[in-house]
Design a protein around this motif. Sequence first.
Motif, PDB file in Angstrom:
ATOM      1  N   ALA A 132     -17.371  -1.341  59.860  1.00 27.71           N
ATOM      2  CA  ALA A 132     -17.844  -1.638  58.504  1.00 27.71           C
ATOM      3  C   ALA A 132     -16.912  -2.605  57.783  1.00 27.71           C
ATOM      4  CB  ALA A 132     -17.983  -0.338  57.709  1.00 27.71           C
ATOM      5  N   ALA A 133     -15.623  -2.514  58.091  1.00 26.99           N
ATOM      6  CA  ALA A 133     -14.637  -3.361  57.402  1.00 26.99           C
ATOM      7  C   ALA A 133     -14.360  -4.663  58.142  1.00 26.99           C
ATOM      8  CB  ALA A 133     -13.328  -2.582  57.242  1.00 26.99           C
ATOM      9  N   ALA A 134     -14.898  -4.821  59.342  1.00 27.34           N
ATOM     10  CA  ALA A 134     -14.550  -5.967  60.179  1.00 27.34           C
ATOM     11  C   ALA A 134     -15.087  -7.279  59.623  1.00 27.34           C
ATOM     12  CB  ALA A 134     -15.069  -5.766  61.593  1.00 27.34           C
ATOM     13  N   ARG A 135     -14.273  -8.320  59.741  1.00 25.00           N
ATOM     14  CA  ARG A 135     -14.702  -9.666  59.390  1.00 25.00           C
ATOM     15  C   ARG A 135     -15.745 -10.157  60.388  1.00 25.00           C
ATOM     16  NH1 ARG A 135     -10.485 -14.525  60.165  1.00 25.00           N
ATOM     17  NH2 ARG A 135     -10.537 -13.457  62.188  1.00 25.00           N
ATOM     18  N   ARG A 136     -15.567  -9.800  61.663  1.00 21.66           N
ATOM     19  CA  ARG A 136     -16.547 -10.096  62.698  1.00 21.66           C
ATOM     20  C   ARG A 136     -16.365  -9.110  63.840  1.00 21.66           C
ATOM     21  NH1 ARG A 136     -14.109 -15.943  64.723  1.00 21.66           N
ATOM     22  NH2 ARG A 136     -11.919 -15.361  64.549  1.00 21.66           N
ATOM     23  N   VAL A 137     -17.455  -8.893  64.562  1.00 23.03           N
ATOM     24  CA  VAL A 137     -17.478  -7.908  65.651  1.00 23.03           C
ATOM     25  C   VAL A 137     -18.084  -8.554  66.890  1.00 23.03           C
ATOM     26  CG1 VAL A 137     -18.446  -5.710  66.440  1.00 23.03           C
ATOM     27  CG2 VAL A 137     -17.738  -5.972  64.041  1.00 23.03           C
ATOM     28  N   TRP A 138     -17.403  -8.403  68.022  1.00 20.50           N
ATOM     29  CA  TRP A 138     -17.969  -8.794  69.308  1.00 20.50           C
ATOM     30  C   TRP A 138     -18.326  -7.524  70.069  1.00 20.50           C
ATOM     31  CZ3 TRP A 138     -19.577 -13.108  71.775  1.00 20.50           C
ATOM     32  CH2 TRP A 138     -19.255 -14.349  71.202  1.00 20.50           C
ATOM     33  N   VAL A 139     -19.483  -7.544  70.744  1.00 17.27           N
ATOM     34  CA  VAL A 139     -19.900  -6.415  71.585  1.00 17.27           C
ATOM     35  C   VAL A 139     -20.164  -6.969  72.976  1.00 17.27           C
ATOM     36  CG1 VAL A 139     -21.392  -4.409  71.741  1.00 17.27           C
ATOM     37  CG2 VAL A 139     -21.101  -5.540  69.532  1.00 17.27           C
ATOM     38  N   PHE A 140     -19.615  -6.291  74.005  1.00 22.05           N
ATOM     39  CA  PHE A 140     -19.737  -6.847  75.353  1.00 22.05           C
ATOM     40  C   PHE A 140     -19.952  -5.753  76.392  1.00 22.05           C
ATOM     41  CE2 PHE A 140     -17.886  -8.330  79.417  1.00 22.05           C
ATOM     42  CZ  PHE A 140     -18.734  -9.418  79.636  1.00 22.05           C
ATOM     43  N   GLY A 141     -20.825  -6.062  77.334  1.00 19.57           N
ATOM     44  CA  GLY A 141     -21.053  -5.214  78.494  1.00 19.57           C
ATOM     45  C   GLY A 141     -21.718  -6.045  79.579  1.00 19.57           C
ATOM     46  N   ASP A 183     -10.664  -7.952  62.765  1.00 17.41           N
ATOM     47  CA  ASP A 183     -11.870  -7.972  63.587  1.00 17.41           C
ATOM     48  C   ASP A 183     -11.925  -6.766  64.526  1.00 17.41           C
ATOM     49  OD1 ASP A 183     -12.505 -10.486  62.453  1.00 17.41           O
ATOM     50  OD2 ASP A 183     -11.151 -11.468  63.883  1.00 17.41           O
ATOM     51  N   ALA A 184     -13.061  -6.633  65.221  1.00 18.35           N
ATOM     52  CA  ALA A 184     -13.230  -5.515  66.155  1.00 18.35           C
ATOM     53  C   ALA A 184     -14.037  -5.960  67.365  1.00 18.35           C
ATOM     54  CB  ALA A 184     -13.921  -4.343  65.462  1.00 18.35           C
ATOM     55  N   LEU A 185     -13.794  -5.297  68.471  1.00 16.98           N
ATOM     56  CA  LEU A 185     -14.566  -5.544  69.683  1.00 16.98           C
ATOM     57  C   LEU A 185     -14.981  -4.210  70.285  1.00 16.98           C
ATOM     58  CD1 LEU A 185     -14.388  -8.097  72.419  1.00 16.98           C
ATOM     59  CD2 LEU A 185     -14.127  -5.716  73.145  1.00 16.98           C
ATOM     60  N   ASP A 199     -11.175  -6.965  80.966  1.00 20.65           N
ATOM     61  CA  ASP A 199     -10.472  -8.208  80.599  1.00 20.65           C
ATOM     62  C   ASP A 199     -10.792  -8.639  79.168  1.00 20.65           C
ATOM     63  OD1 ASP A 199      -9.353  -8.287  83.100  1.00 20.65           O
ATOM     64  OD2 ASP A 199     -10.707  -9.822  83.896  1.00 20.65           O
ATOM     65  N   VAL A 200     -12.063  -8.536  78.776  1.00 27.91           N
ATOM     66  CA  VAL A 200     -12.458  -8.925  77.421  1.00 27.91           C
ATOM     67  C   VAL A 200     -11.811  -8.011  76.390  1.00 27.91           C
ATOM     68  CG1 VAL A 200     -14.428  -9.056  75.826  1.00 27.91           C
ATOM     69  CG2 VAL A 200     -14.620 -10.016  78.128  1.00 27.91           C
ATOM     70  N   LEU A 201     -11.818  -6.714  76.661  1.00 31.92           N
ATOM     71  CA  LEU A 201     -11.204  -5.773  75.716  1.00 31.92           C
ATOM     72  C   LEU A 201      -9.698  -5.995  75.625  1.00 31.92           C
ATOM     73  CD1 LEU A 201     -12.177  -2.208  74.943  1.00 31.92           C
ATOM     74  CD2 LEU A 201      -9.806  -2.557  75.627  1.00 31.92           C
ATOM     75  N   ALA A 202      -9.052  -6.258  76.767  1.00 38.00           N
ATOM     76  CA  ALA A 202      -7.605  -6.510  76.767  1.00 38.00           C
ATOM     77  C   ALA A 202      -7.273  -7.770  75.968  1.00 38.00           C
ATOM     78  CB  ALA A 202      -7.095  -6.643  78.201  1.00 38.00           C
ATOM     79  N   GLN A 203      -8.117  -8.790  76.085  1.00 34.40           N
ATOM     80  CA  GLN A 203      -7.897 -10.019  75.322  1.00 34.40           C
ATOM     81  C   GLN A 203      -8.023  -9.760  73.825  1.00 34.40           C
ATOM     82  OE1 GLN A 203      -7.128 -13.489  76.329  1.00 34.40           O
ATOM     83  NE2 GLN A 203      -6.622 -13.165  74.184  1.00 34.40           N
ATOM     84  N   ALA A 204      -9.022  -8.975  73.440  1.00 34.33           N
ATOM     85  CA  ALA A 204      -9.196  -8.649  72.023  1.00 34.33           C
ATOM     86  C   ALA A 204      -8.006  -7.851  71.501  1.00 34.33           C
ATOM     87  CB  ALA A 204     -10.489  -7.862  71.825  1.00 34.33           C
ATOM     88  N   GLY A 208      -4.970  -8.667  68.471  1.00 39.61           N
ATOM     89  CA  GLY A 208      -4.747  -7.811  67.307  1.00 39.61           C
ATOM     90  C   GLY A 208      -5.973  -7.115  66.777  1.00 39.61           C
ATOM     91  N   ALA A 209      -7.126  -7.298  67.443  1.00 40.74           N
ATOM     92  CA  ALA A 209      -8.369  -6.677  66.967  1.00 40.74           C
ATOM     93  C   ALA A 209      -8.396  -5.187  67.297  1.00 40.74           C
ATOM     94  CB  ALA A 209      -9.567  -7.370  67.602  1.00 40.74           C
TER      95      ALA A 209
END
Length: 287
Positions: A132-141, A183-185, A199-204, A208-209
Amino acid sequence: MEGIIARLRMSAAAMPGAQRALAELVLADPDAVSHMTIVALAGRCGVSTGSVTRLCRALGLRGYPELRIALAADSGRIKAEPWSSTMGADVSEDDDIPRVAEVVRAAIRQAVGDTIGGLDLDAVGRAARALAAARRVWVFGIGGSGTVASELQQRLHPIGVPAWATLDPHLAVSGAALLGPRDALVGISHSGRTRETIDVLAQAASSGATTIAVTNDAASPLAGQASIPLITVVRQAGLRTEALSSRHGQLAVIDLLFIATAQCAVEQASRSVRTAQQAVAPRKERL
């Protein structure tokens, strides 16, 4: 008697790292492994031959030759009985639709009920506040989890959460690299061992997300790396519906997460929904 492949499926998640990696390699192509030497299998997985022997003993076998024989027998049975090997013993090709419907209903009910009953609700609350507070959110699967990732994005966006989803791992990892502390992922993987999602989660995380994992294995690398792991509870059943049931477990989590996120930003969510409905209304077919 339960086959070696079924035993591997049921026990792989609880195995130590090297044994689990071996189990996953075996499950990916049991017929090919049945023709490999112990040295070839160990080298293919990057572990010692001792790890292969320990896997055999964990399965109640005397050694690797016995594992090869068991895999060859299971592979032969799968080729001879494609229906039962693919769909399991709970339904047959001759069952009527009401019987099939009952089996599927029971599998879905168990997946959803067990998942909601076992969820850490405090973790759900933390994840919802972060979204809810995130400036932007990425979702991946990837694969089936990618479908669930797209579903979460489509639910978040209309309530004013700037969310993106993609099935492209290169785009996802580059997007994760551009995230920051505001941000959040969300990474979704049933096994928690899908390399691209890890890998994507580790990068996020390195950006600092806030990282949120939706997975069926609390001991998996994905869960271990996430700021907030959300664990589904989908058990392997006689019917081979783990892929279907895993999706329903994941959908139960994102349903709860979506509603909790909307509750964290009621005014924004209500305003966004009204605006979206007004934009869509003229485009709906008038009867």
